[in-house]
Design an enzyme around this catalytic site. Structure first.
Site, PDB file in Angstrom:
ATOM      1  CD  GLU A 181      -3.059  -1.095   2.163  1.00 22.87           C
ATOM      2  OE1 GLU A 181      -2.966  -0.271   3.083  1.00 22.87           O
ATOM      3  OE2 GLU A 181      -4.035  -1.854   2.024  1.00 22.87           O
TER       4      GLU A 181
ATOM      5  CD  GLU B 249      -3.714  -5.879   3.676  1.00 21.72           C
ATOM      6  OE1 GLU B 249      -4.591  -5.109   4.126  1.00 21.72           O
ATOM      7  OE2 GLU B 249      -2.503  -5.654   3.743  1.00 21.72           O
TER       8      GLU B 249
HETATM    9  C1  BGC Z   1      -3.288  -2.584   5.698  1.00 22.83           C
HETATM   10  C2  BGC Z   1      -3.326  -3.412   6.941  1.00 22.83           C
HETATM   11  C3  BGC Z   1      -4.465  -2.933   7.814  1.00 22.83           C
HETATM   12  C4  BGC Z   1      -5.725  -3.153   7.070  1.00 22.83           C
HETATM   13  C5  BGC Z   1      -6.968  -2.755   7.818  1.00 22.83           C
HETATM   14  C6  BGC Z   1      -4.612  -2.339   5.088  1.00 22.83           C
HETATM   15  O1  BGC Z   1      -4.666  -1.031   4.622  1.00 22.83           O
HETATM   16  O2  BGC Z   1      -2.389  -3.121   4.766  1.00 22.83           O
HETATM   17  O3  BGC Z   1      -2.113  -3.336   7.577  1.00 22.83           O
HETATM   18  O4  BGC Z   1      -4.489  -3.571   9.045  1.00 22.83           O
HETATM   19  O5  BGC Z   1      -5.713  -2.415   5.878  1.00 22.83           O
HETATM   20  O6  BGC Z   1      -6.991  -1.395   8.079  1.00 22.83           O
END
Ligand code: BGC
Length: 767
Positions: free
Chosen positions: A161, A356
């Site tokens: 990110e 993610e």
């Molecule tokens: C990040 C994580 C974070 C998740 C939830 C992502 O932007 O890579 O580290 O915990 O979102 O906020």
């Protein structure tokens, strides 16, 4: 469903889960400094967090037990290189090696992220990302990673990110290092970061001990179309890769970060819009950034609506009132997931991994000691379902990493947000497997087979009926049943019908807006895959203010030959209401076909017609060949075969629009059964049946009819291919759905337990 090669994983980052140890030899990261400055929720910190560095053996065993196949985790740069460059901390190397080997022993494939925001404080003091030397610093770190871990790990992701690193860390300052730099400085940082990515790819490959695969993991909200029209899709795509954010929020951008990496150039539109803020960008820089990659990663959590406005330009659309959201107020937008996946793979043409996706919930330990995170299951089910939609359309998507395994340190929110599928008690380090983890275990085991998109619906299918105007119709359909129709000649409400003359529309369910005929064709599984080219039944409410004509219906064989392949019409009536001393026409008095023909041709109607008394709560089965007519003042619920074939024998000499209506004498004589069934066999009273029971009224080749009087509560099993229901009196609740008089709905195949309560009367039917 997904194939066996699909990578089902979970994701985390070092700083969020590892914790620390007094002897671990690590260096400080910018997050240590930031938390020490008390700049996050409740002055919390990550010195213990989930203490994964002391619990990883148990945590990986748990992953294994839950069938998790891959783990995306990050290395803490400052743990490995305490000063950011130079000296390597061998304790960190051996810990991470042991972690990777333990994962592999547990059948879990490691995916290493080099940088998930663990920036060494020592390098921050030398200017951090703003110092162009960061390209070499990160390159050196990548070399160390390759030298120490590439013999036991084949998949690497450079940076997580960049949007957050630049924007949250250096523009808004809500993340470490918490700076609020000028816009030009943030462009310099972004450019340095992209170059650092390129340098890391070069060094990872150069020093790798085997062939490795490398990707990148950017993020960003998805602009997704308000409707699925081609115009709205185009508008959304334009915004997704475009430049619509104000300058103080410019880093929430997809193409500025991904075009250079995947396509080798900054987007033209951005170069134009940002020109006054940009650092020097050389050809050599672009070559460095544009390294061949094996896959693209993308973290996707949610999106926002866009449509084409009246002027042809994209326009932002508000979310609907009461839209679903997560515990940290992020909107739940599964459709954005589908479109993000489509848009990214179209533009960048690389295999995609969702690096993610997940949600934070208000998780709590229940009285049974478990954590019932149903919201997370609903979220993941809809998102993974949306991903399957793209996958089924042929999109090259290879894997999915759920964020996240353990509840952990959520950056500036500390421990406020629980994103995990495993509950962590941060006071004791106890873990509890949440319901969602067991659900995800099934997703993995069945390659998505358990997703609701791969199941038949369990929803109640409500229908908006179609009402018709008839010369003999009245006003009760509007006044008693509240159907929104005008006119004082409302004869019939086609409540559950897929007939072309009155095709009902589904509402308040996943198929809302669809016609019943279309649902029957597209989703036969909803109706138990019954072998029939059309929905077989038709349920009507009939309000006869005046007498209906004397009629008869053909059977299937006759209708097939004489009515263009139509079905015949077997039907039955439940008398909802009638006048005192009411009568109905059923049967006739002819003893032979000759007598029948004579009576009809000579108009001997009083001799011919057999009229019998009826009362509320009577039930009449009208087989084909039965002469019948409803008399004025009677309200009935009719269940019949899905057909609209009626032969009119006699219309009392009435005129409609000045002319007599058509009669069908020959066909009527052909089909009328002689002699007629006895009166006793034609009518039965079913007014007083036991309450809270599924009372069977009649069974024939075409339907089973039931009456239910709900008074209080009752349950029964819906095991038929489907069940039609019409509420004819009162109101109540069916499986959580409030229902009232006049509602028509279908309980689909496999519906199972039907829970009814209230005070109401229902007429139901199955085939
Ligand atoms: C990040 C994580 C974070 C998740 C939830 C992502 O932007 O890579 O580290 O915990 O979102 O906020």
């Amino acid at each position: 469903m997904f194939d066996d090669k699909f990578v089902w994983g979970v994701a985390s980052s070092a700083y969020q889960v590892e914790g620390t140890d007094p002897d671990d030899g690590r260096g400080k990261t910018v997050w240590d400094t930031f938390t020490e400055q008390g700049r996050i929720f409740q002055n919390q910190n990550a010195y213990t967090s989930c203490d994964n560095m002391h619990h990883y053996k148990d945590d990986y065993a748990l992953m294994k037990n839950l069938g998790i196949k891959a783990y995306r985790f990050s290395l803490n740069w400052a743990r490995i290189l305490p000063e950011g460059t130079g000296r390597v901390n061998e304790k960190a190397v051996s810990m991470y090696r042991d972690m990777i080997l333990t994962m592999k022993e547990n059948g879990i494939t490691p995916y290493i992220t080099l940088f998930h925001w663990e920036f060494p404080q020592a390098l921050q003091e030398k200017g951090g990302w703003l110092n162009e030397e960061v390209v070499d610093w990160f390159g050196e770190y990548a070399k160390v990673v390759a030298e120490n871990f590439s013999d036991i790990c084949e998949d690497f992701i450079t940076i997580n990110e960049p949007q957050c690193v630049v924007g949250l860390g250096h523009l808004s300052g809500v993340h470490a290092p918490g700076l609020k730099l000028s816009v030009p400085e943030t462009f310099q940082i972004a450019h340095n970061l992209l170059k650092a990515h390129g340098q890391a790819v070069i060094n990872l490959r150069k020093y790798a001990k085997q062939k490795i695969r490398i990707g990148f993991a950017p993020t960003g909200g998805v602009a997704y179309p308000y409707t699925d029209s081609a115009e709205d899709i185009e508008a959304a795509r334009k915004v997704y890769f475009g430049f619509y954010n104000p300058m103080d929020n410019w880093t929430w951008n997809i193409s500025w970060f991904s075009d250079p990496v995947f396509l080798g150039h900054y987007p033209k539109e951005g170069l134009e819009k940002f020109k006054e803020y940009l650092p020097e960008i050389t050809e050599a820089d672009m070559q460095l950034i544009h390294q061949p990659l094996d896959f693209m990663g993308q973290n996707i959590y949610n999106g926002y609506y866009v449509r084409q406005g009246a002027d042809g330009e994209p326009e932002f659309v508000d979310r609907e009132p009461g839209f679903p959201k997560t515990a940290c107020n992020w909107p739940v937008t599964p459709k954005a997931f589908y479109y993000g996946i489509k848009f990214l793979t179209e533009r960048y043409q690389l295999p995609l991994y969702i690096t993610e996706n997940g949600m934070s919930c208000h998780d709590n330990v229940s009285f049974d000691g478990r954590v019932h995170d149903n919201d997370r299951i609903t979220f993941l089910d809809s998102y993974i379902g949306a991903m399957q939609r793209a996958y089924d359309e042929g999109v090259d998507i290879r894997g999915y990493f759920q964020w996240t395994f353990l509840d952990n340190f959520e950056w500036s929110e500390g421990y406020k947000e629980r994103f995990g599928m495993i509950y962590v008690d941060f006071m004791t380090q106890r873990r509890i497997v949440k319901d969602s983890a067991f659900w995800y275990q099934d997703v993995i085991k069945t390659n998505g087979g358990n997703l609701s998109m791969n199941q038949t619906t369990k929803e109640i299918l409500f229908l908006d009926p179609v009402c018709t105007h008839n010369i003999w119709g009245g006003t009760r359909l509007r006044e008693d049943f509240h159907y929104p129709v005008e006119g004082d000649d409302l004869g019939e409400c086609w409540g559950i019908s897929a007939h072309p003359n009155g095709d009902g529309t589904l509402r308040d369910c996943g198929f809302s807006g669809m016609k019943l005929s279309e649902l029957w064709k597209k989703h036969p599984e909803v109706f138990g895959n019954v072998d029939s080219d059309r929905f077989p039944l038709l349920i009507k409410i009939i309000d006869a203010k005046d007498d209906l004509s004397i009629q008869v219906h053909p059977d299937d064989d006759y209708a097939k030959v004489h009515e263009n392949g139509s079905l015949g019409k077997t039907e039955c009536w439940y008398i909802l209401d009638c006048k005192e001393n009411a009568t109905i026409v059923i049967g006739h008095n002819a003893g032979t076909k000759e007598e029948l023909s004579r009576m009809i041709h000579e108009g001997k109607w009083s001799e011919f017609i057999r009229e019998i008394p009826i009362k509320k709560g009577d039930f009449l089965q009208i087989d084909p060949g039965t002469v019948h007519a409803i008399k004025g003042g009677t309200l009935i619920l009719e269940t019949q075969q899905n057909s609209d074939i009626t032969y009119r024998v006699y219309d009392y000499g009435r005129l409609s629009n000045g002319k007599p209506r058509e009669l069908h004498i020959d066909k009527s004589i052909d089909v009328i059964t002689v002699p007629a069934k006895s009166v006793a066999d034609s009518v039965k009273s079913v007014a007083d049946l036991p309450v809270n029971t599924l009372n069977e009224l009649y069974v024939c080749k075409y339907f089973h009819i039931y009456k239910i009087e709900v008074s209080g509560k009752m349950t029964f099993e819906q095991n038929a291919p489907f069940m039609n229901m019409t509420v004819t009196e009162g109101n109540g609740i069916v499986n959580g759905q409030p229902v009232k008089k006049g509602d028509h709905f279908i309980l689909p195949n496999g519906f199972g337990n039907v829970e009814l309560q209230g005070r109401m009367q229902i007429i139901a039917s199955t085939i």
